[in-house]
Design an enzyme around this catalytic site. Structure first.
Site, PDB file in Angstrom:
ATOM      1  N   ASP A   9      -4.090   1.300  11.464  1.00  0.00           N
ATOM      2  CA  ASP A   9      -3.640   1.936  10.224  1.00  0.00           C
ATOM      3  C   ASP A   9      -4.769   1.753   9.224  1.00  0.00           C
ATOM      4  O   ASP A   9      -5.053   0.626   8.801  1.00  0.00           O
ATOM      5  CB  ASP A   9      -2.345   1.296   9.708  1.00  0.00           C
ATOM      6  CG  ASP A   9      -1.873   1.963   8.411  1.00  0.00           C
ATOM      7  OD1 ASP A   9      -2.510   2.935   7.970  1.00  0.00           O
ATOM      8  OD2 ASP A   9      -0.860   1.503   7.846  1.00  0.00           O
ATOM      9  N   GLU A  13      -4.746  -2.421   9.374  1.00  0.00           N
ATOM     10  CA  GLU A  13      -4.001  -2.961  10.515  1.00  0.00           C
ATOM     11  C   GLU A  13      -4.722  -2.664  11.826  1.00  0.00           C
ATOM     12  O   GLU A  13      -5.009  -1.506  12.125  1.00  0.00           O
ATOM     13  CB  GLU A  13      -2.597  -2.340  10.563  1.00  0.00           C
ATOM     14  CG  GLU A  13      -1.817  -2.627   9.305  1.00  0.00           C
ATOM     15  CD  GLU A  13      -0.492  -1.880   9.210  1.00  0.00           C
ATOM     16  OE1 GLU A  13      -0.011  -1.375  10.242  1.00  0.00           O
ATOM     17  OE2 GLU A  13       0.047  -1.819   8.096  1.00  0.00           O
ATOM     18  N   LYS A  47       6.849   0.105  14.624  1.00  0.00           N
ATOM     19  CA  LYS A  47       5.763  -0.690  14.052  1.00  0.00           C
ATOM     20  C   LYS A  47       6.422  -1.729  13.163  1.00  0.00           C
ATOM     21  O   LYS A  47       7.006  -1.392  12.134  1.00  0.00           O
ATOM     22  CB  LYS A  47       4.853   0.239  13.236  1.00  0.00           C
ATOM     23  CG  LYS A  47       3.641  -0.474  12.677  1.00  0.00           C
ATOM     24  CD  LYS A  47       2.708   0.491  11.977  1.00  0.00           C
ATOM     25  CE  LYS A  47       2.812   0.337  10.483  1.00  0.00           C
ATOM     26  NZ  LYS A  47       1.590   0.734   9.758  1.00  0.00           N
ATOM     27  N   GLU A  95       1.755  -9.287   7.155  1.00  0.00           N
ATOM     28  CA  GLU A  95       2.583  -8.823   8.269  1.00  0.00           C
ATOM     29  C   GLU A  95       2.468  -9.725   9.486  1.00  0.00           C
ATOM     30  O   GLU A  95       2.830  -9.354  10.590  1.00  0.00           O
ATOM     31  CB  GLU A  95       2.222  -7.375   8.624  1.00  0.00           C
ATOM     32  CG  GLU A  95       2.534  -6.440   7.460  1.00  0.00           C
ATOM     33  CD  GLU A  95       2.382  -4.979   7.801  1.00  0.00           C
ATOM     34  OE1 GLU A  95       1.892  -4.660   8.900  1.00  0.00           O
ATOM     35  OE2 GLU A  95       2.755  -4.150   6.959  1.00  0.00           O
ATOM     36  N   LYS A 139       9.691   5.483   7.245  1.00  0.00           N
ATOM     37  CA  LYS A 139      10.093   4.289   6.500  1.00  0.00           C
ATOM     38  C   LYS A 139      11.292   4.650   5.632  1.00  0.00           C
ATOM     39  O   LYS A 139      11.180   5.506   4.746  1.00  0.00           O
ATOM     40  CB  LYS A 139       8.950   3.826   5.600  1.00  0.00           C
ATOM     41  CG  LYS A 139       7.737   3.269   6.334  1.00  0.00           C
ATOM     42  CD  LYS A 139       6.581   3.112   5.366  1.00  0.00           C
ATOM     43  CE  LYS A 139       5.455   2.240   5.920  1.00  0.00           C
ATOM     44  NZ  LYS A 139       4.230   2.327   5.085  1.00  0.00           N
ATOM     45  N   GLU A 168      -3.527   5.895  11.990  1.00  0.00           N
ATOM     46  CA  GLU A 168      -2.579   6.164  10.901  1.00  0.00           C
ATOM     47  C   GLU A 168      -3.341   6.278   9.583  1.00  0.00           C
ATOM     48  O   GLU A 168      -4.262   5.497   9.321  1.00  0.00           O
ATOM     49  CB  GLU A 168      -1.576   5.006  10.846  1.00  0.00           C
ATOM     50  CG  GLU A 168      -0.524   5.144   9.757  1.00  0.00           C
ATOM     51  CD  GLU A 168       0.428   3.946   9.770  1.00  0.00           C
ATOM     52  OE1 GLU A 168       0.642   3.337  10.841  1.00  0.00           O
ATOM     53  OE2 GLU A 168       0.942   3.599   8.692  1.00  0.00           O
ATOM     54  N   ASP A 180       1.458   8.473   7.182  1.00  0.00           N
ATOM     55  CA  ASP A 180       2.380   7.532   6.517  1.00  0.00           C
ATOM     56  C   ASP A 180       2.415   7.902   5.035  1.00  0.00           C
ATOM     57  O   ASP A 180       3.289   8.668   4.599  1.00  0.00           O
ATOM     58  CB  ASP A 180       1.888   6.094   6.759  1.00  0.00           C
ATOM     59  CG  ASP A 180       2.586   5.063   5.884  1.00  0.00           C
ATOM     60  OD1 ASP A 180       3.635   5.374   5.304  1.00  0.00           O
ATOM     61  OD2 ASP A 180       2.084   3.921   5.770  1.00  0.00           O
ATOM     62  N   SER A 183       0.874  -1.178   0.000  1.00  0.00           N
ATOM     63  CA  SER A 183       0.000   0.000   0.000  1.00  0.00           C
ATOM     64  C   SER A 183       0.909   1.224   0.000  1.00  0.00           C
ATOM     65  O   SER A 183       0.972   1.991   0.950  1.00  0.00           O
ATOM     66  CB  SER A 183      -0.910  -0.016   1.225  1.00  0.00           C
ATOM     67  OG  SER A 183      -0.158  -0.049   2.412  1.00  0.00           O
ATOM     68  N   HIS A 196      -3.475  -5.930   2.522  1.00  0.00           N
ATOM     69  CA  HIS A 196      -2.558  -6.952   3.053  1.00  0.00           C
ATOM     70  C   HIS A 196      -3.254  -8.290   3.290  1.00  0.00           C
ATOM     71  O   HIS A 196      -2.615  -9.271   3.643  1.00  0.00           O
ATOM     72  CB  HIS A 196      -1.920  -6.474   4.364  1.00  0.00           C
ATOM     73  CG  HIS A 196      -0.984  -5.324   4.161  1.00  0.00           C
ATOM     74  ND1 HIS A 196      -0.460  -4.599   5.208  1.00  0.00           N
ATOM     75  CD2 HIS A 196      -0.482  -4.759   3.035  1.00  0.00           C
ATOM     76  CE1 HIS A 196       0.318  -3.639   4.737  1.00  0.00           C
ATOM     77  NE2 HIS A 196       0.311  -3.713   3.423  1.00  0.00           N
ATOM     78  N   HIS A 255       8.529  -0.830   9.545  1.00  0.00           N
ATOM     79  CA  HIS A 255       8.878  -1.813   8.507  1.00  0.00           C
ATOM     80  C   HIS A 255       8.034  -1.557   7.257  1.00  0.00           C
ATOM     81  O   HIS A 255       7.273  -0.596   7.204  1.00  0.00           O
ATOM     82  CB  HIS A 255       8.583  -3.219   9.049  1.00  0.00           C
ATOM     83  CG  HIS A 255       7.110  -3.455   9.279  1.00  0.00           C
ATOM     84  ND1 HIS A 255       6.546  -4.682   9.417  1.00  0.00           N
ATOM     85  CD2 HIS A 255       6.066  -2.571   9.388  1.00  0.00           C
ATOM     86  CE1 HIS A 255       5.242  -4.560   9.578  1.00  0.00           C
ATOM     87  NE2 HIS A 255       4.937  -3.301   9.583  1.00  0.00           N
TER      88      HIS A 255
END
Ligand code: PGA
Ligand code: ZN
Length: 415
Positions: free
Chosen positions: A244, A167, A391, A207, A340, A287, A315, A41, A158, A368
């Site tokens: 997230d 998430e 995270k 993840e 990131k 997030e 993000d 993403s 994901h 990550h």
């Protein structure tokens, strides 16, 4: 110490796709490597991950061009150079690339070298990586263990859109890795038992979080809570929730369309939904609640968040880019930044993003990517800069655990 050799190879990431690993050799014969992760993403303002687009290899995902750029272009200049100036080496990499989005050499090629150089530089002065990072880049901050954001249920892109929220995370209050990891792991294991006994799935997403066949966001929170209580952990006392939303992924033509129900919402309705959900479950951190260029919605939500003490994290909004973070600070569009390395492409620009975030009084979350490798670099970075959070996925899949295990190693004081 001098760099005597610099090489890169194509390796495989946690999704089975190629990525790049580089090796810097010093004149004492020591070898220092680093590999680069990859997002799914991704934000559209990220620097360019150079792929081969050759359909005959790895469905076009090969990174032989990036490998070539390290071996044939970057190595020619860096071999023979002293390793004691990683910022200077990053500056050279940025100039040699010469583009805004690092599309010439490829941000993956550049970052693989940038991280390996930091590792080599730490070795040259006989320091653990976190200590080197702290002294070289962050001397104004004390190293400190970050709180964990542990993604125990995966949704969105994901996990094939079982939920709209990408998430669902738990954040233990404890900061000592040996305590926070134990809390997260116990809740994760119990949640797995719970889901299996209800026959709604114990399989994991990208993840390492579960990807159960629950019907709604609310049901996910309730099921996690039930599992935490059985382990003897209390919300607010022992852990908080974080999400997230990765909302760019369900934003189209000015609207947010929840994929599960087909329900369409504008930013105001979505804000209302988040504040109700946030208050009901004590969600401490949101997030990317809105799409990556929906600055207005971010600013409005951040104002509202003061009242409820929500953390608003950018993000895709910022893409670890100091220019975008600066704009966000002016607009008061968030109060925390997800950091990131591969969104910006060098360690030193990542450091600049962290410092800018800190100077605004905002929180730093080192992160990550959904496609990862066993490289634990971000654990050292998070401790070395004293980030408030890290995270790095769930309590499963070795590419996630490499980072948690590195935090445990740092806590032990052994290296
Ligand atoms: P990504 O997901 O690595 O696929 O971008 C992680 C995140 O959105 O935080
Ligand atoms: Zn995100």
């Amino acid at each position: 110490m001098k760099i005597t050799s610099l090489r890169a190879i194509e390796i495989i990431d946690s999704r089975g796709k190629p990525t790049i690993r580089s090796f810097a050799v010093l004149d004492d014969g020591s070898i220092h490597s680093a590999s680069v992760p990859s997002g799914a993403s991704t934000g559209s303002h990220e620097v360019l991950e150079l792929r081969d687009y050759d359909p005959k290899r790895y469905q076009g995902f090969g990174v032989q061009k990036a490998v070539h750029n390290v071996n044939e272009i970057i190595a020619k200049e860096l071999v023979g150079r002293e390793v004691d100036d990683p910022r200077g080496i990053d500056r050279w990499l940025i100039e040699r690339d010469g583009t805004e989005n690092k599309s010439n050499l490829g941000a993956n090629a550049i970052l693989a070298v940038s991280m390996a150089v930091v590792r080599a530089a730490a070795h040259a002065v006989h320091k653990p990586q976190w200590k080197y990072l702290n002294e070289y880049y962050f001397s104004e901050y004390k190293p400190a263990f970050p709180r964990l954001m542990v993604n125990i249920v995966n949704g969105g892109r994901h996990a094939d859109w079982n939920f709209d929220i990408q998430e669902f995370m738990i954040c233990p209050v404890a900061t000592k890795p040996s305590e926070s990891i134990q809390i997260a792991s116990e809740i994760f294991l119990r949640l797995g038992d719970n889901l299996k006994s209800k026959k709604i799935g114990g399989l994991v997403g990208d993840e390492g979080g579960y990807s159960p066949t629950l019907k709604s966001n609310e049901e996910v929170f309730d099921t996690i809570l039930e599992s935490a209580v059985t382990c003897g952990y209390e919300k607010l006392k022992d852990f908080f929730f974080a999400v997230d939303c990765a909302a760019s992924e369900f934003y189209e033509n000015g609207e947010y369309t929840l994929k599960k129900t087909g329900q369409k919402m504008n930013a105001t309705q979505l804000t209302q939904y988040y504040s109700e959900l946030g208050q009901k479950y004590n969600i401490q951190s949101f997030e990317d609640p809105f799409a990556e260029d929906d600055w207005e919605a971010f600013t409005r939500f951040t104002q509202l968040a003061r009242q409820f003490q929500f953390q608003v994290v950018g993000d895709d909004l910022f893409c670890t880019n100091p220019n975008r973070i600066k704009a966000g600070i002016e607009k008061q569009a968030a109060n925390a930044v997800l950091i990131k390395l591969n969104q910006i492409g060098t360690v030193s620009e990542t450091v600049d993003a962290i410092k800018m975030t800190r100077e605004a009084g905002w929180k730093v979350i080192i992160s990550h990517r959904s496609g990862e490798t066993e490289n634990p670099f971000i654990a050292d970075l998070a401790y070395g800069c004293g980030a408030e959070f890290i995270k790095t996925g769930s309590m499963s899949r070795s590419e996630r655990l490499a980072k948690y295990n590195r935090l445990l190693e740092i806590e032990s004081g052994i290296r």
